[in-house]
Write a protein that holds these residues in place. Structure first.
Motif, short mmCIF file in Angstrom:
data_model
loop_
_atom_site.label_atom_id
_atom_site.label_comp_id
_atom_site.label_asym_id
_atom_site.label_seq_id
_atom_site.Cartn_x
_atom_site.Cartn_y
_atom_site.Cartn_z
N CYS A 40 0.80 -1.23 0.00
CA CYS A 40 0.00 0.00 0.00
C CYS A 40 0.83 1.27 0.00
CB CYS A 40 -0.96 0.01 1.22
SG CYS A 40 -0.07 -0.11 2.79
N LEU A 41 1.96 1.25 0.69
CA LEU A 41 2.76 2.48 0.80
C LEU A 41 4.17 2.25 0.28
CD1 LEU A 41 1.67 3.31 4.43
CD2 LEU A 41 1.04 4.66 2.42
N SER A 42 4.87 3.37 0.08
CA SER A 42 6.27 3.22 -0.31
C SER A 42 7.05 4.39 0.26
CB SER A 42 6.39 3.15 -1.83
OG SER A 42 5.67 4.20 -2.42
N MET A 45 11.16 3.34 5.41
CA MET A 45 12.09 2.28 5.78
C MET A 45 11.40 0.97 6.08
SD MET A 45 14.93 3.94 8.26
CE MET A 45 15.72 2.44 8.74
N TRP A 46 10.30 1.09 6.82
CA TRP A 46 9.64 -0.15 7.27
C TRP A 46 9.09 -0.93 6.08
CZ3 TRP A 46 4.77 -2.53 7.64
CH2 TRP A 46 4.72 -3.58 8.56
N ARG A 47 8.46 -0.17 5.12
CA ARG A 47 7.90 -0.83 3.94
C ARG A 47 9.03 -1.45 3.11
NH1 ARG A 47 2.57 -1.82 4.70
NH2 ARG A 47 2.09 -0.29 6.27
N ASP A 48 10.15 -0.69 3.01
CA ASP A 48 11.29 -1.22 2.25
C ASP A 48 11.80 -2.51 2.88
OD1 ASP A 48 11.07 0.90 0.57
OD2 ASP A 48 12.78 2.04 1.39
N ILE A 121 -1.27 -8.81 5.04
CA ILE A 121 -0.07 -8.66 5.86
C ILE A 121 -0.12 -7.31 6.56
CG2 ILE A 121 1.28 -7.87 3.84
CD1 ILE A 121 3.73 -9.22 5.13
N ASP A 122 0.23 -7.26 7.82
CA ASP A 122 0.35 -6.03 8.63
C ASP A 122 -1.00 -5.38 8.91
OD1 ASP A 122 1.03 -3.35 9.50
OD2 ASP A 122 1.11 -2.79 7.35
N ARG A 123 -1.86 -5.26 7.93
CA ARG A 123 -3.13 -4.56 8.14
C ARG A 123 -4.29 -5.49 7.82
NH1 ARG A 123 -1.88 1.53 5.77
NH2 ARG A 123 -0.16 1.91 7.21
N LYS A 124 -5.40 -5.24 8.44
CA LYS A 124 -6.57 -6.10 8.26
C LYS A 124 -7.64 -5.36 7.51
CE LYS A 124 -5.65 -8.36 12.65
NZ LYS A 124 -5.84 -8.11 14.09
N THR A 169 -5.88 -0.36 10.38
CA THR A 169 -6.16 -1.11 11.62
C THR A 169 -5.04 -1.01 12.63
OG1 THR A 169 -5.44 -3.14 10.50
CG2 THR A 169 -7.81 -2.72 10.56
N PRO A 170 -3.73 -0.95 12.21
CA PRO A 170 -2.68 -0.78 13.24
C PRO A 170 -2.89 0.48 14.06
CG PRO A 170 -1.67 -1.47 11.19
CD PRO A 170 -3.12 -1.21 10.88
N VAL A 171 -3.28 1.59 13.37
CA VAL A 171 -3.48 2.85 14.10
C VAL A 171 -4.61 2.67 15.14
CG1 VAL A 171 -4.19 5.27 13.90
CG2 VAL A 171 -2.59 4.27 12.24
N GLU A 173 -5.90 -0.13 16.39
CA GLU A 173 -5.65 -1.12 17.45
C GLU A 173 -4.59 -0.65 18.45
OE1 GLU A 173 -4.83 -4.69 15.24
OE2 GLU A 173 -6.95 -5.06 14.87
N ARG A 174 -3.52 0.01 17.94
CA ARG A 174 -2.46 0.46 18.85
C ARG A 174 -3.04 1.49 19.85
NH1 ARG A 174 2.51 1.28 14.51
NH2 ARG A 174 2.49 -0.93 13.91
N SER A 175 -3.88 2.37 19.28
CA SER A 175 -4.47 3.41 20.12
C SER A 175 -5.35 2.78 21.22
CB SER A 175 -5.29 4.34 19.22
OG SER A 175 -5.92 5.31 19.99
N PHE A 220 3.34 6.52 17.11
CA PHE A 220 2.93 5.20 16.59
C PHE A 220 3.98 4.55 15.68
CE2 PHE A 220 -1.90 4.68 17.32
CZ PHE A 220 -1.73 4.99 18.67
N ASN A 221 5.01 5.29 15.32
CA ASN A 221 6.17 4.63 14.75
C ASN A 221 7.42 5.45 15.03
OD1 ASN A 221 6.45 6.57 12.64
ND2 ASN A 221 4.86 5.49 11.47
N ASP A 222 8.59 4.87 14.82
CA ASP A 222 9.85 5.51 15.19
C ASP A 222 10.08 6.79 14.42
OD1 ASP A 222 10.36 3.43 16.94
OD2 ASP A 222 11.46 2.25 15.44
N LEU A 269 9.24 -3.29 19.06
CA LEU A 269 9.55 -4.01 17.81
C LEU A 269 8.27 -4.43 17.10
CD1 LEU A 269 11.74 -5.48 16.03
CD2 LEU A 269 11.24 -7.50 17.42
N TYR A 270 8.17 -3.98 15.87
CA TYR A 270 6.99 -4.36 15.08
C TYR A 270 7.50 -5.04 13.82
CZ TYR A 270 2.47 -3.92 12.66
OH TYR A 270 1.30 -4.17 11.99
N PRO A 271 7.58 -6.40 13.80
CA PRO A 271 8.17 -7.12 12.65
C PRO A 271 7.33 -6.95 11.39
CG PRO A 271 7.22 -8.66 14.24
CD PRO A 271 7.07 -7.31 14.86
#
Ligand code: FRU
Length: 909
Positions: A40-42, A45-48, A121-124, A169-171, A173-175, A220-222, A269-271
């Motif tokens: 979905c994104l580009s 770093m995390w997506r890469d 993957i990662d999102r629902k 969904t990560p946003v 759920e984390r919240s 919510f992310n580094d 850590l969010y693999p």
């Protein structure tokens, strides 16, 4: 004998080739899955990292799958389109990291419903239609962050929450996890919840809350956390806020490094799950059953474990690199192996094919050799048969040609006899004259037919040579027209000749064209009834380079269907009422017209019309086909009702009345001999040889003239002539060759043999007489020359070389013996190797003088010369030195010859 079935063999070879091809092609290949990943994104770093881990895993399994990554750059519609395309392209499995939970649902459900396994993957999403999910538990991520802050030593912890800006969904759920947990922790206060940050938002936060009252910021992310850290430190470098992020990535500005650099207090850590997603995909595609939710562990990275984590991560990376390297090497070896095994198979295949081909070639060669032998045998048989046929055919044709030639002599005789009889009875017996006319005309007709047969043979042997001369077409045609006039009057046929240009000239072979026109008119007269019409019309086509001659009759005509066959040999018209016809006349005519590059056509409409088209100019002819012939006297044939010219009658040409000139006739046809003897004997002394003793007779008689036939027993006429012309004793005798062979080669052969004249049978008696006369006259001229050029004879080369040699030799012998008074004619003949009589006749023939007189003349001439040049010598000395036994005899002879005595002659000087 076994037969080669080439089609079956070819099929067999193609089959082997195909098997080899397929086996080479499929070598080492099993089913490869096509997996698509919609990212979905580009550009972060995390997506890469996620993409990279997927690619690493895919490369380990590259024999089994190909991975294709499609990046949607945060554009939902783009992601929908990309998934749609993957459905169309029949991807075996699709991995999706959905941008947000709702809008992508329809296309994901469509893919799922069409049977394509889907891994989220990662999102629902807000749908159950997917195969499996892989990713960390974001509720736990939020919870972990809250618990971590709660575990800190401060009594009160004021926290600012910084959420991601998207609705993923990560946003959510984390919240949820974070907020629910801190509610249970009295020491933790959520003083502000923000969505995204920038300096404006941070400033307004600090404006509303004392910065020292903010203890923690949970982003919510580094990346968000680092941005917040930078803005806050710009505003207040002395702040004590602790920053917590999510992702915990390794690498520059990754969460682990930020913790190590004390920028972040901690990172959860969010693999990414990239590696796990590929593993899961292979399981699904391999038919294994998998868990729907595959939750990955997350953990907290802070100053206590950051170094260890970094080491771990680096090791993992190192391992990954090693694996990649190994993988590469394996791949290279695999490639080498594949290439080698392919080459080996190919070589093996080619070897098998070569063996098959080799066997085939040997087999074919043997069969071909066998066939060749058979063919050679058949060929030999055919050649033998052909030779047999040819021999028998040649024998027939030679017989036919020979007999045709044989016909010509009797016909010649008949014609000559008639000529002679006609002449004798011209004024006396009209009835006899008519009878003779009948015999004459029919003999001529017979002769024409024989000539036609011989022409046909010549055409077949390609022996005709065109000899075209410029000819007045009207006059030429008219001369042939006249041959038929009598017939037309007799049968009351309206026979006309017309021309629009009587002065038209063209190049034609008169001899051949005469045959063509005669033939066409003969046909016209044959098939035209009494009171019919026959016309010849010469049309000079104005402006064109050709002219036409129309021969038209009102006869029976030719049926339409037979028109195209009339020029074929042996054609007989179906309606010709059995009129006798050889069927070769029109064929010969066409051949002759073809030789002129002309055209001959036939039309039939109330009779027959033959149209001949010929060129006016001579461009179509080769230079050797053009000859000069005088225009006059186109029709040289003897006409029955024609007047003899007086000077053609035999006359006595003998120079000496008391002695008749002699003729030797070498001819084996006794009738012809009898006839010639009869006609010539009253003028000439006739000697005859039937050919057996021609040469002997000639040497014995030394005749004044020889008439020699060609077809003779023992030696032919050319050979006899050749021998006699090479013999000094007979070389001077004029020779006439008589033959039935009317072709150019015979003529040349005749000339080569030294013949003086060549007469083709049938010859006119008048022409023979004239020829004899002309030859004797020529000899007289020659004699005159010799007699008057005795002194210069050695230098002159214009006259017969043989005679000149002979005279020179004779003169030499006489001069050598000039002082010998006993030197006799016998001695001279002996030295010349001839008999006394032969010498006598030869000298008489060429010089018309006796040999003894000739010797005497030379002695006198020499004496005369000495009288003039050697004034000191006495007359008697001179007389002795030129062979006179007495000076008196010398004086008498000298006076008789020169009218003066030697003394008188000498007195002049
Ligand atoms: C990157 C990212 C990560 C985060 C994840 C949640 O795009 O924001 O930092 O953990 O996505 O989907």
């Amino acid at each position: 004998m076994p037969k080669i079935n080439f089609i079956q063999i070819s099929k067999f070879i193609i089959l082997i080739g195909f098997v080899l091809f397929v086996s080479c092609k499929n070598d080492g290949e099993s089913k490869r899955y096509k997996i698509g990943f919609s990212q979905c994104l580009s550009d972060n770093m995390w997506r890469d990292a996620m993409n990279h881990s997927m690619q690493i895993q895919a490369s380990l399994l590259q024999d089994s799958l190909t991975l294709e990554i499609f990046e949607a750059n945060g554009n939902i519609q783009k992601q929908i389109n990309q998934i749609e395309k993957m459905i169309q392209d029949n991807y075996d499995l699709i991995i999706i990291s959905p941008n947000e939970p709702d809008r992508v649902v329809p296309v994901i459900e469509k893919a799922f419903d069409s049977g394509i396994p889907i891994i989220l993957i990662d999102r629902k999403i807000n749908s159950n239609k997917f195969t499996a999910f892989v990713g960390a538990d974001n509720l736990a991520v939020g919870k972990n962050a809250a618990n971590y802050i709660a575990s800190m030593e401060e009594k009160i912890k004021n926290v600012v929450e910084i959420k991601g800006e998207d609705n993923s969904t990560p946003v959510i759920e984390r919240s949820k996890g974070f907020e629910q947990t801190i509610q249970k922790e009295p020491s933790v206060n959520l003083i502000k919840s923000m969505v995204g940050i920038d300096s404006v938002k941070i400033k307004s936060l600090i404006d509303s809350i004392d910065i020292n009252q903010i203890h923690y910021m949970f982003a919510f992310n580094d990346e968000l956390a680092y941005q917040a850290w930078k803005i806050v430190h710009e505003i207040s470098s002395s702040n004590k806020i602790k920053f917590i992020g999510v992702d915990g990535l390794n690498g520059t500005n990754g969460g682990v490094q930020l913790v190590q650099d004390n920028v972040l207090e901690a990172s959860i850590l969010y693999p990414t799950g990239g590696e796990e997603a590929i593993k899961l995909a292979m399981k699904i595609l391999g038919g294994e059953s998998v868990e729907k939710y595959n939750i990955l562990n997350s953990t907290i990275i802070d100053s206590r474990n950051a170094d260890i984590m970094r080491n771990q991560f680096d090791k993992i990376i190192q391992h990954q690199d090693d694996i990649s390297l190994q993988q590469k090497k394996i791949q290279e070896q695999e490639n080498t192996y594949t290439t080698q095994s392919k080459t080996l198979r190919l070589v093996l295949g080619l070897l098998i094919l070569s063996i098959i081909f080799g066997a085939l070639v040997i087999y074919s060669w043997r069969i071909i050799r066998q066939k060749k032998r058979e063919l050679e045998l058949i060929n030999k048989k055919i050649i033998i048969q052909r030779d047999q046929i040819k021999t028998s055919n040649d024998a027939k044709v030679n017989f036919f040609t020979g007999i045709s030639h044989e016909f010509k002599t009797p016909i010649t005789l008949i014609l000559s006899s008639i000529e002679s009889l006609t002449e004798e009875n011209r004024k006396r017996d009209f009835k006899l004259l008519n009878e003779l006319g009948l015999i004459f005309n029919n003999s001529k007709r017979l002769l024409r037919l024989i000539n036609q047969l011989l022409d046909f043979r010549k055409i077949e042997d390609r022996k005709f040579i065109l000899r075209a001369s410029e000819t007045n077409i009207f006059k030429f045609t008219q001369s042939i027209y006249r041959d038929f006039e009598r017939e037309s009057i007799k049968r009351n046929i309206d026979f006309t000749i017309t021309a629009n240009n009587e002065d038209l000239f063209a190049y034609i072979d008169r001899n051949l064209m005469d045959k063509v026109f005669f033939n066409l008119l003969s046909n016209a007269f044959k098939f035209t009834p009494i009171r019919g019409e026959i016309s010849i019309n010469i049309i000079d086509v104005t402006g064109a380079n050709f002219f036409e001659i129309h021969f038209k009759d009102s006869g029976i005509g030719i049926p339409e269907r037979e028109l195209e066959s009339v020029f074929k040999p042996f054609f007989q018209g179906s309606n010709n009422n059995n009129k006798p016809s050889s069927g070769i006349g029109l064929h010969i005519s066409k051949e002759f017209i073809d030789m002129h590059k002309g055209k001959i056509q036939v039309k039939s409409n109330n009779g027959t019309e033959i149209i001949i088209t010929l060129y006016k100019d001579k461009i179509h002819l080769n230079s050797d086909q053009i000859v000069f012939e005088p225009e006059t006297n186109y029709n040289e044939n003897f006409n029955f009702i024609s007047d003899y010219e007086d000077d053609l009658l035999p006359v006595n040409v003998s120079s000496n009345n008391e002695e008749k000139l002699s003729i030797l006739i070498i001819e084996d046809n006794s009738d012809l001999v009898k006839f010639l003897k009869n006609k010539l004997s009253h003028v000439y002394d006739i000697h005859v040889s039937d050919g057996h003793d021609g040469i002997e007779k000639a040497l014995e008689i030394i005749p004044d003239i020889m008439i020699c036939d060609v077809n003779l027993p023992v030696k032919n006429g050319f050979e006899i002539c050749d021998i006699l012309k090479r013999d000094l004793r007979t070389s001077h005798i004029p020779t006439i060759i008589l033959t039935a062979l009317g072709n150019k080669e015979s003529y040349i052969k005749g000339l080569e043999s030294g013949a003086d004249l060549f007469l083709t049978k049938p010859f006119s008696l008048a022409i023979l007489f004239q020829s004899i006369k002309a030859l004797l006259y020529n000899r007289a001229k020659l004699r005159y020359y010799y007699v008057n050029n005795l002194e210069t004879i050695n230098k002159n080369h214009d006259f017969g070389v043989m005679e000149q040699d002979f005279l020179s030799k004779m003169n030499k012998i006489i001069y050598e013996n000039i002082d010998n008074s006993n030197f006799s004619v016998e001695q001279l003949a002996e030295e010349l190797n001839v008999s006394r009589v032969q010498l006598y006749r030869k000298i008489k023939a060429i010089l018309d003088i006796k040999v003894s007189d000739y010797i005497l003349n030379i002695r006198l001439e020499k004496g005369k010369e000495m009288l003039k040049n050697n004034l000191k010598l006495s007359i008697s000395d001179i007389a002795y030195s030129v062979g006179f036994s007495s000076s008196t005899y010398f004086s008498t002879s000298f006076k008789a010859k020169y009218g003066k005595t030697p003394k008188e002659y000498k007195g002049k000087f």
